[in-house]
Design an enzyme around this catalytic site. Structure first.
Site, mmCIF file in Angstrom:
data_model
loop_
_atom_site.group_PDB
_atom_site.id
_atom_site.type_symbol
_atom_site.label_atom_id
_atom_site.label_comp_id
_atom_site.label_asym_id
_atom_site.label_seq_id
_atom_site.Cartn_x
_atom_site.Cartn_y
_atom_site.Cartn_z
ATOM 1 N N GLU A 48 43.028 33.410 44.542
ATOM 2 C CA GLU A 48 42.994 33.228 43.096
ATOM 3 C C GLU A 48 43.902 32.060 42.747
ATOM 4 O OE1 GLU A 48 40.221 35.316 41.684
ATOM 5 O OE2 GLU A 48 41.688 35.095 40.065
ATOM 6 N N ASP A 59 50.973 36.087 30.878
ATOM 7 C CA ASP A 59 51.790 35.957 32.070
ATOM 8 C C ASP A 59 53.277 36.161 31.818
ATOM 9 O OD1 ASP A 59 49.969 35.328 34.289
ATOM 10 O OD2 ASP A 59 49.399 33.646 33.005
ATOM 11 N N TYR A 174 38.374 42.865 37.886
ATOM 12 C CA TYR A 174 39.832 42.739 37.934
ATOM 13 C C TYR A 174 40.413 43.946 37.211
ATOM 14 C CZ TYR A 174 44.328 40.224 38.098
ATOM 15 O OH TYR A 174 45.619 39.844 38.357
#
Lengths: 259, 402
Positions: A48, A59, A174
């Site tokens: 990834e 993030d 995911y």
């Protein structure tokens, strides 16, 4: 057909789950990024890669730091995709996923973006800030280019949302192990066996679990819950800041994916 | 470059024409759905409306008056009326919708409030409401904004709020919003993210607009009562755009009333150091909305610049982009220097210290006055008071007059 189905079929035969490391393209700098990624490639079942973005709201501090450092060192779309192309040339069978933020796609033009990353050798694209309700224009262009759109299945998704996610994600699903953002500050939760069962029952593609995974114990817990593999990102950035060889750590993580 | 149109002909809720939407990580969608439901049910609930109205009257001090300027731009043909949101408890219009969202948070059973703030006015409003409702509050504020709006940091702390100084990126409003979104992704179950402007993912632009429309609703009635006429123009500053939407909404159907939004031109549009997203922005996606933003060609967000922390934001509420596109609102800009001049002039001529944000709207009136014009009644949203800006302005004035 992308490279994911063949990967999961190989893994099934060898009794393993997927070990998928994550790196920020252009980090620490456009010149040294490929060198940073090399050890990961020795152990990766799939890779990834994040396109650095100025405002990565999904993030945590480590990936924010890496993204800012990459941009400050001059990383741009062309230099980032050149790294992808270099990896693709050397590893023709390795599934490569991109993790991006919507504005990076939008500014280039959705169709042009997917065509360009396809050219670089990308198999899948996950847009961190686009939920399933807004995915249509992105997914349409991805599919038109033969790229798998990846959607995130969070622990809190209600049934109708999960159905949509299962239907629209391609290549893999995911699954996030816990709420929150990426990073090692909060330990990985354990995705409920129920969530992974529901996804399988809905016919979703294999589940890769990410967010906060940093050691073999985390990985074994994910596999016990029914995951088909794990994505490890922030903890690699953290460990790579130390002057040690990253390989023993990568080796340890990969070994934990043996069933 | 061809500009992508992600939702052609969309009439989905949360869209203003093609603008708006909900571009957030999937994990936040249930919390936004929950808020949308709570908002829809609360608007129809007479008890909610009565409680909000009671708070606005007896706690916040509504209605706020309009003041006809006695001296400011007198003789220019322009009659300036100020909608006095500076007199609202907390010192700015922010308190209006904060009280509404506090009631919504309670309705949803949330135990904690987080918010972003630029100038600190929204943070102060959230903090004071947190004290009133006895609910823990955490405010994210860019480090640079903490420095230039120090008095507001102290006020928030006095109200018992925790203030987190954000040092990432440009260390201003956009970075505070990033950090609040990150917090919310982990805490949505028990926490309400009280967004302070008409930007962000659906339902925030609609919700904040709805709870700020009280400004224009009052002002329209007051203008008619006190002057017998609607204003010829309504002028408001635009950062994210909540005070402007709040005053514009009541006048949207009054086609003879010109609506003007004033963006921060910073050091000048040509310098690139500004926050004029409608004038100079490009279509993009930031903080949950498809809107106009300051971005480079590759999609990296650019840093905005304004002397006023409350306007220092590289995005703008999607409804403003839509209103601009429709031609209903004219978007203009005023520089740091023009805003400082207006700040000083209103203080000297009217005994009212405007917030540096609101001073941008006044600066545009000064420009109108300098052009030859027929007599006009101008309603200006004086969205906040300038006490918070005193030290910051003093530094700038000292520097320009050594």
């Amino acid at each position: 057909m992308t490279r994911y189905p063949a990967l999961f079929s190989r893994l099934r035969k060898s009794g393993r789950a997927a070990f998928v490391p994550f790196a920020v393209l252009g980090y620490p700098s456009p010149q040294t990024s490929l060198k940073w990624i090399r050890p990961l490639l020795e152990f990766a079942d799939a890779l990834e890669l994040g396109l650095p973005f100025s405002d990565p709201i999904a993030d945590g501090p480590l990936i924010q730091m890496a993204s800012q450092a990459a941009l400050a060192a001059g990383a741009c779309r062309a230099s980032n995709l050149a790294i992808v192309t270099a990896i693709r040339t050397e590893y023709p069978d390795l599934p490569i996923g991109l993790l991006v933020y919507a504005n990076l796609i939008y500014r280039m033009g959705v169709d042009a973006f997917y065509a360009t990353v396809r050219e670089a050798g990308v198999d899948s694209v996950l847009v961190a800030d686009v939920p399933v309700t807004e995915i249509e224009p992105f997914a349409t262009q991805a599919c038109a280019q033969g790229i798998d759109p990846i959607l995130i299945a969070p622990p809190n998704a209600p049934d109708p949302t999960l159905e949509q996610i299962a239907r629209k994600t391609r290549g893999y699903t995911y699954v996030v192990s816990r709420s929150g953002i990426t990073g090692t500050e909060t330990v990985a939760g354990r995705p409920s066996i129920e969530l992974l069962t529901r996804l399988r029952d809905l016919g979703a593609p294999p589940a890769l679990v990410g967010f906060g995974i940093s050691n073999p114990r985390d990985i074994r817990r994910m596999l016990e819950a029914g995951a088909d593999g794990v994505i490890v990102g922030s903890s690699l950035i953290e460990k790579a800041r130390l002057p040690h060889d990253l390989r023993p750590y990568l080796q340890e993580l990969r070994q934990a994916t043996q069933r | 470059m061809s500009v992508p149109n992600l939702s052609p002909g969309s009439s989905r809720p949360g869209r203003f024409g093609r603008w708006g939407g909900r571009y957030v990580p999937e994990i936040l969608v249930p919390a936004l759905d929950q808020l949308e439901l709570a908002f829809d049910s609360a608007r129809r609930d007479p008890d909610f409306r009565a409680e909000l109205s009671n708070l606005l009257t007896h706690f916040a001090g509504r209605p706020t008056p309009i003041t006809r300027c006695a001296n400011f731009l007198n003789g220019s043909g322009l009659e300036i009326y100020l909608k006095r949101e500076d007199l609202l408890h907390g010192g700015a219009h922010k308190t209006n919708q904060v009280l509404a969202q506090m009631l919504l948070a309670r309705r949803m059973g949330k135990k904690r409030i987080i918010a972003e703030t630029g100038a600190g006015q929204h943070g102060v409003a959230v903090a004071l409401a947190g004290a009133r409702f006895q609910i823990p509050v955490r405010i994210y504020m860019g480090r640079r904004d903490c420095e230039r709006q120090a008095p507001n940091v102290f006020r928030m702390k006095l109200f018992g709020a925790e203030v987190i100084s954000v040092d990432s990126g440009s260390a201003t409003l956009k970075d505070a919003m990033n950090e609040a979104l990150r917090d919310w992704a982990a805490s949505y179950d028990q926490t309400h993210y009280l967004v302070g402007t008409v930007a962000g993912p659906h339902p925030f632009p609609t919700l904040v607009s709805e709870f700020q429309r009280v400004i224009g609703d009052e002002a329209r009635t007051q203008m008619l009562e006190e002057t017998g006429h609607l204003p010829d123009a309504v002028v408001a500053c635009v950062g994210g755009g909540s005070n402007a939407i709040g005053i514009f909404r009541a006048f949207l159907a009054d086609s003879k009333t010109r609506l003007v939004g004033v963006e921060p031109a910073g050091q000048g549009l040509a310098t690139g150091h500004h926050g004029a997203t409608i004038a100079r922005g490009k279509p993009g996606i930031l903080h949950g909305s498809e809107t106009l933003i300051l971005t480079d060609e590759e999609g990296q967000i650019l840093e905005s610049h304004s002397i006023s922390a409350g306007l220092d934001y590289p995005g703008v509420g999607p409804e403003h982009v839509f209103l601009g596109e429709q031609g209903r609102v004219d978007y203009v800009s005023a520089t740091d220097t023009e805003a400082l001049a207006a700040f000083a002039r209103l203080s000297r001529e009217e005994g009212i210290i405007p917030a540096l944000e609101s001073a941008h709207a006044l600066a545009y009136c000064m420009r109108m006055a300098s052009e030859h014009r027929k007599p006009e009644k101008i309603l200006v949203n004086l969205s906040g008071r300038g006490d918070k800006d005193l030290a910051h302005v003093q530094t700038h004035l000292d520097r320009s007059q050594p």
